[in-house]
Design a protein around this motif. Structure first.
Motif, mmCIF file in Angstrom:
data_model
loop_
_atom_site.group_PDB
_atom_site.id
_atom_site.type_symbol
_atom_site.label_atom_id
_atom_site.label_comp_id
_atom_site.label_asym_id
_atom_site.label_seq_id
_atom_site.Cartn_x
_atom_site.Cartn_y
_atom_site.Cartn_z
ATOM 1 N N GLY A 28 107.233 20.530 28.263
ATOM 2 C CA GLY A 28 107.675 20.457 29.644
ATOM 3 C C GLY A 28 106.758 19.567 30.441
ATOM 4 N N GLU A 29 107.279 19.079 31.529
ATOM 5 C CA GLU A 29 106.483 18.204 32.373
ATOM 6 C C GLU A 29 105.663 19.009 33.382
ATOM 7 N N ASN A 30 106.270 19.989 34.009
ATOM 8 C CA ASN A 30 105.551 20.829 34.967
ATOM 9 C C ASN A 30 105.413 22.245 34.408
ATOM 10 N N GLN A 31 106.512 22.941 34.336
ATOM 11 C CA GLN A 31 106.539 24.289 33.767
ATOM 12 C C GLN A 31 106.612 24.161 32.252
ATOM 13 N N LYS A 32 105.653 24.714 31.538
ATOM 14 C CA LYS A 32 105.632 24.616 30.080
ATOM 15 C C LYS A 32 106.392 25.778 29.458
ATOM 16 N N LYS A 33 107.204 25.473 28.453
ATOM 17 C CA LYS A 33 107.968 26.476 27.738
ATOM 18 C C LYS A 33 107.488 26.504 26.287
ATOM 19 N N ARG A 34 107.399 27.693 25.735
ATOM 20 C CA ARG A 34 106.879 27.888 24.383
ATOM 21 C C ARG A 34 108.021 27.819 23.363
ATOM 22 N N PHE A 35 107.815 27.016 22.296
ATOM 23 C CA PHE A 35 108.788 26.883 21.219
ATOM 24 C C PHE A 35 108.094 27.170 19.893
ATOM 25 N N VAL A 36 108.772 27.865 19.022
ATOM 26 C CA VAL A 36 108.300 28.088 17.656
ATOM 27 C C VAL A 36 109.156 27.204 16.767
ATOM 28 N N ILE A 37 108.506 26.251 16.085
ATOM 29 C CA ILE A 37 109.258 25.277 15.298
ATOM 30 C C ILE A 37 108.734 25.233 13.866
ATOM 31 N N PRO A 38 109.565 24.779 12.931
ATOM 32 C CA PRO A 38 109.139 24.719 11.526
ATOM 33 C C PRO A 38 108.078 23.644 11.287
ATOM 34 N N ILE A 39 107.163 23.936 10.407
ATOM 35 C CA ILE A 39 106.114 22.979 10.043
ATOM 36 C C ILE A 39 106.722 21.717 9.437
ATOM 37 N N SER A 40 107.888 21.830 8.839
ATOM 38 C CA SER A 40 108.532 20.664 8.218
ATOM 39 C C SER A 40 108.766 19.531 9.220
ATOM 40 N N PHE A 41 108.814 19.837 10.511
ATOM 41 C CA PHE A 41 108.980 18.792 11.526
ATOM 42 C C PHE A 41 107.808 17.808 11.510
ATOM 43 N N LEU A 42 106.653 18.245 11.022
ATOM 44 C CA LEU A 42 105.483 17.369 10.994
ATOM 45 C C LEU A 42 105.681 16.173 10.064
ATOM 46 N N ASN A 43 106.637 16.254 9.169
ATOM 47 C CA ASN A 43 106.929 15.155 8.248
ATOM 48 C C ASN A 43 107.918 14.150 8.823
ATOM 49 N N GLN A 44 108.435 14.389 10.004
ATOM 50 C CA GLN A 44 109.488 13.555 10.579
ATOM 51 C C GLN A 44 108.929 12.489 11.525
ATOM 52 N N PRO A 45 109.320 11.231 11.360
ATOM 53 C CA PRO A 45 108.836 10.160 12.236
ATOM 54 C C PRO A 45 109.139 10.404 13.721
ATOM 55 N N LEU A 46 110.299 10.963 14.041
ATOM 56 C CA LEU A 46 110.609 11.235 15.450
ATOM 57 C C LEU A 46 109.619 12.223 16.050
ATOM 58 N N PHE A 47 109.232 13.211 15.271
ATOM 59 C CA PHE A 47 108.268 14.187 15.770
ATOM 60 C C PHE A 47 106.882 13.559 15.902
ATOM 61 N N HIS A 48 106.567 12.608 15.033
ATOM 62 C CA HIS A 48 105.296 11.884 15.145
ATOM 63 C C HIS A 48 105.208 11.150 16.476
ATOM 64 N N ASP A 49 106.343 10.634 16.957
ATOM 65 C CA ASP A 49 106.354 9.967 18.254
ATOM 66 C C ASP A 49 105.947 10.933 19.374
ATOM 67 N N LEU A 50 106.456 12.164 19.307
ATOM 68 C CA LEU A 50 106.074 13.169 20.309
ATOM 69 C C LEU A 50 104.594 13.511 20.206
ATOM 70 N N LEU A 51 104.088 13.610 18.984
ATOM 71 C CA LEU A 51 102.665 13.896 18.806
ATOM 72 C C LEU A 51 101.795 12.771 19.348
ATOM 73 N N SER A 52 102.271 11.548 19.223
ATOM 74 C CA SER A 52 101.537 10.406 19.791
ATOM 75 C C SER A 52 101.483 10.497 21.309
ATOM 76 N N LEU A 53 102.585 10.920 21.938
ATOM 77 C CA LEU A 53 102.582 11.129 23.391
ATOM 78 C C LEU A 53 101.548 12.180 23.788
ATOM 79 N N ALA A 54 101.515 13.258 23.026
ATOM 80 C CA ALA A 54 100.553 14.334 23.317
ATOM 81 C C ALA A 54 99.134 13.826 23.164
ATOM 82 N N GLU A 55 98.878 13.020 22.141
ATOM 83 C CA GLU A 55 97.538 12.477 21.921
ATOM 84 C C GLU A 55 97.121 11.564 23.071
ATOM 85 N N GLU A 56 98.051 10.704 23.521
ATOM 86 C CA GLU A 56 97.741 9.792 24.621
ATOM 87 C C GLU A 56 97.413 10.544 25.901
#
Length: 85
Positions: A28-56
């Protein structure tokens, strides 16, 4: 057009109730919402893009104490729905 809500949205889990093979992210941008997601998402390039945003934005200092992804909730749900298909 039907909206499919992915099974990864598990509001009933507490911090100690994360199922094996899953992890928690806050989205979330302001209000954060909690999600439980599968670890398998870590192998996906689209999810890597989100992780890069978080790192930046946060580096290693996530304000909630867990992995925080700085994007709109609807964008996150759309992306994770694509990953499930």
């Amino acid at each position: 057009m039907a909206i499919r809500v992915p099974r990864m949205i598990k509001k009933s889990f507490t911090s100690g109730d994360v199922p094996k093979g899953h992890f928690v992210v806050y989205v979330g941008e302001n209000q954060k919402k909690r999600f439980v997601i599968p670890i398998s998402f870590l192998n996906q390039p689209l999810f890597h893009d989100l992780l890069s945003l978080a790192e930046e934005e946060f580096r290693f200092e996530h304000p909630i104490g867990g992995l925080t992804i700085p994007c709109r909730e609807d964008v996150f749900i759309d992306l994770t729905s694509q990953l499930r298909n």
